[in-house]
Enzyme design. Structure first.
Site, PDB file in Angstrom:
ATOM      1  CG  ASP A 194      -2.270   3.981  -4.456  1.00  0.00           C
ATOM      2  OD1 ASP A 194      -3.114   3.801  -6.167  1.00  0.00           O
ATOM      3  OD2 ASP A 194      -1.455   4.549  -4.273  1.00  0.00           O
ATOM      4  CG  HIS A 195      -1.473   1.510  -7.685  1.00  0.00           C
ATOM      5  ND1 HIS A 195      -1.048   1.549  -9.153  1.00  0.00           N
ATOM      6  CD2 HIS A 195      -1.029   2.594  -6.933  1.00  0.00           C
ATOM      7  CE1 HIS A 195      -0.902   2.854  -9.077  1.00  0.00           C
ATOM      8  NE2 HIS A 195       0.148   2.744  -8.595  1.00  0.00           N
ATOM      9  CD  GLU A 224      -6.186   6.587 -11.899  1.00  0.00           C
ATOM     10  OE1 GLU A 224      -6.774   7.393 -11.290  1.00  0.00           O
ATOM     11  OE2 GLU A 224      -5.131   6.416 -11.688  1.00  0.00           O
ATOM     12  CE  LYS A 259       6.837   4.854  -6.153  1.00  0.00           C
ATOM     13  NZ  LYS A 259       4.986   5.426  -6.354  1.00  0.00           N
ATOM     14  CG  HIS A 284      -0.149   7.081 -11.463  1.00  0.00           C
ATOM     15  ND1 HIS A 284      -0.676   5.790 -11.035  1.00  0.00           N
ATOM     16  CD2 HIS A 284      -1.992   7.517 -12.075  1.00  0.00           C
ATOM     17  CE1 HIS A 284      -2.045   5.988 -10.303  1.00  0.00           C
ATOM     18  NE2 HIS A 284      -2.840   6.285 -11.157  1.00  0.00           N
TER      19      HIS A 284
END
Length: 415
Positions: A78-79, A175, A217, A257
């Site tokens: 991720d990221h 991605e 978040k 996201h």
């Protein structure tokens, strides 16, 4: 390796809830929802809790084996970027290439001019099926977008080729993420970006643009839902056009996201993907760490006491905890109850305060956001926190499963 049509990203910061998460996918399958789990954890999160990337795959593998899951599943690095991807290469098959930091990087005028000259098809009226109105695109617009995003696309290409050289181009899912930036990308900008990514020969299967509105978040979307709906439809039209124009993979889809729990935009997403018959990747479906706290609070005893201690510590260290997430939280500090007051609450009240049911009068979005970014406080507890998760596995796991199924999968895919 082709990514399935409907995919859900699920995080598990302490590697204890993979089975509870997978149960939600199993129960969804019984309802006719064919959705694939993608376990994700970023390099930053690994650093905060002291874990290593292989732990995510290990937990997922055990859950798949224990529950007899026969469907597809993936592990997302991720990221990542070029400096952080290394430890993820052996244990991930999905790579979220994050190039937000490269947006706006200087690119030689000769490269910009070459890109614009090579993509005359971008100039003119952009009117695609699914667009409510046309967009006038001139050379100055394409040049301006290229100046803003070409450096990021080149960086994505460099990272992609590094992964492909090691894993083989057909052995992973790519991605590209551009969501963690200040300004959303408009649909015409997205088409320019996809042209640039195609020039880099990236076999792109999902693209994560930044949408209009706030994706804070752990709480709901803040913004104009109708505007999001139009933008989402137009982005889908752009993707369909880019697949045809540039030979990008036919299963290329949007990745949202979400930062979790964007309930108010789920109907717009559901309507769009069902109308067009396309897929979607929801990057973060539910905040598992908060469901752990809810379960511990409801369990009472030591679990409730630790949850209160984590809140009290977080309140005292709010600046330290919130600074890394400043762009994706909005906490009204005056609406945070004092730790002394929370210390008097029973488990039901504390759980209701954290659980994301907006019309519950006990729910407090400010408490939820603060605790969302406080997971490293639990990590400092070490075995105490993990032992409580194990001792209360049933009640904690029930929160995780119910949250994913009832508050995410059903609204997004069934309505």
């Amino acid at each position: 390796m082709n990514l399935e049509k409907l995919t859900f990203g699920v995080g598990d910061r302490f590697a204890h809830q993979a089975k509870a998460q997978l149960r939600a996918f199993q129960q969804a399958a019984l309802l006719g929802i064919d959705v694939t789990p993608v376990w994700n954890k970023s390099n930053r999160e690994h650093g905060f809790v002291g874990s290593q990337p292989p732990s995510v795959k290990a937990a997922a593998e055990k859950a798949v084996k224990d529950l007899g899951w026969t469907g597809a599943w993936h592990v997302d690095a991720d990221h990542i970027n070029l400096s952080t991807v290394g430890p993820f290469l052996d244990c991930s098959d999905f790579f979220t290439i994050d190039v937000a930091d490269f947006i706006g990087d200087a690119v030689a005028d000769s490269d910009i001019n070459a890109f614009v000259d090579g993509h005359g098809e971008l100039i003119g009226e952009l009117q695609l099926p699914g667009m409510e109105s046309s967009h006038n695109v001139d050379r100055d617009f394409v040049t301006r977008v290229a100046r803003q995003y070409l450096g990021a696309c080149k960086a994505a290409g460099e990272i992609y080729r590094h992964i492909a050289d090691i894993k083989g181009e057909n052995n992973f899912i790519a991605e590209v993420s551009m969501d963690e930036t200040d300004s959303p990308q408009t649909p015409p900008e997205l088409l320019v970006i996809l042209a640039a990514l195609a020039d880099e020969k990236i076999q792109l299967q999902t693209i994560a643009p930044k949408f209009t509105g706030r994706f804070n978040k752990g709480v709901d979307y803040v913004g104009d839902v109708d505007q999001f709906r139009r933008e989402f439809h137009e982005d889908l039209a752009v993707i369909a056009e880019a697949i045809q124009r540039y030979g990008l993979p036919s299963n290329l889809k949007l990745s949202v996201h979400s930062g979790s729990d964007k309930f108010s935009i789920y109907p717009a997403i559901r309507e769009a993907i069902q109308t067009k018959g396309v897929g979607v990747h929801l990057k973060t479906a539910g905040t598992t760490w908060l469901e752990e706290l809810i379960g511990l609070a409801e369990a009472g005893g030591d679990g409730l006491e630790l949850t209160k201690e984590i809140y009290a510590y977080s309140l005292d260290h709010i600046d330290e905890l919130c600074t890394p997430y400043a762009s994706v939280i909005d906490i009204q500090r005056d609406d945070l109850p004092p730790a002394a007051e929370v210390a008097t609450w029973d488990g039901e009240k504390l759980a209701g305060t954290i659980r994301h049911i907006p019309d519950d009068p006990r729910f407090n979005a400010n408490v939820r956001q603060l605790l969302h970014v406080a997971f490293k406080v639990a990590a400092k507890q070490g075995s105490r926190y993990l032992d409580l998760l194990n001792a209360n596995e049933a009640i904690v796991g029930e929160q995780v499963t119910r949250n994913l199924l009832d508050r995410h999968m059903k609204p997004l895919f069934l309505g």
